[in-house]
Design an enzyme around this catalytic site. Structure first.
Site, short mmCIF file in Angstrom:
data_model
loop_
_atom_site.label_atom_id
_atom_site.label_comp_id
_atom_site.label_asym_id
_atom_site.label_seq_id
_atom_site.Cartn_x
_atom_site.Cartn_y
_atom_site.Cartn_z
N CYS A 107 0.83 -1.21 0.00
CA CYS A 107 0.00 0.00 0.00
C CYS A 107 0.87 1.27 0.00
O CYS A 107 1.66 1.48 -0.90
CB CYS A 107 -0.95 -0.07 1.19
SG CYS A 107 -2.43 0.94 1.04
N HIS A 108 0.74 2.11 1.02
CA HIS A 108 1.53 3.33 1.13
C HIS A 108 2.93 3.05 1.73
O HIS A 108 3.74 3.96 1.81
CB HIS A 108 0.83 4.36 2.01
CG HIS A 108 -0.33 5.02 1.35
ND1 HIS A 108 -1.57 4.44 1.28
CD2 HIS A 108 -0.43 6.21 0.73
CE1 HIS A 108 -2.40 5.25 0.64
NE2 HIS A 108 -1.73 6.34 0.29
#
Length: 182
Positions: A107-108
């Protein structure tokens, strides 16, 4: 599997992106430590709100790359934004690439890798909103559930966790990748 894995995280990590891979690694027989620039505990994020607290096993100042066979970076918006400004955390990340050890990010979580300057020339995936950041840092971004590039495993979001976890465990079993690079 008698291997040790560091999960580098701080306050604001996406809870399932830490707990799910951690459980998969433990189920495979790995020893897993939560490593953080925070001491004692860190607080997770779930469904847009603060959630549970997790015990920090090791402060970032207490560990080196030699203590672990692999590194995992969960996402969340707050967590990687905090890690990417912490010199010790960035140095710790870089060392895994220098030592050709498996690194996984979801994800991030890849934002910290941009600051560690280890994504140039790498095939990756991530949460779609940081695609341009990764491309600007020289990464080749693709929209796939899980991408493995010479011991470097990435995924887009929590929906990809089953495939991500499987590859994280597989890469840990394989160990060092001589073609792993920063």
């Amino acid at each position: 599997m008698n291997k040790r894995v560091a999960i580098l995280a701080t306050n604001g990590f996406e809870e399932i992106e830490l707990t799910s891979p951690m459980q998969a690694l433990k189920d495979a027989g790995a020893t897993v430590h939560i490593v953080s620039p925070e001491k004692n505990e860190i607080k997770s994020w779930r469904d847009g709100n603060w959630s549970n607290k997790y015990k920090v096993d090791k402060h970032i100042s207490e560990v080196t790359v030699d203590d672990y066979e692999a590194l995992l970076l969960p996402g969340g918006v707050i967590n990687p934004d905090q890690l990417r400004t912490d010199e010790k955390s960035i140095g710790f990340i870089k060392d895994f690439f220098k030592h050709k050890k498996p690194v996984s990010a979801i994800c991030h979580g890849l934002q910290s890798l941009i600051n560690a300057e280890v994504v140039e020339g790498r095939k990756v995936t991530s949460y779609h909103s940081i695609r341009k950041d990764l491309e600007n840092a020289g990464a080749h971004w693709v929209d796939e559930e899980v991408v493995v590039d010479q011991g470097f495993t990435t995924s887009r979001n929590p929906d990809d966790l089953p495939a991500f976890n499987k590859k994280v465990v597989e890469e840990l079993r394989e160990g060092k990748h001589e073609r792993q690079h920063a």
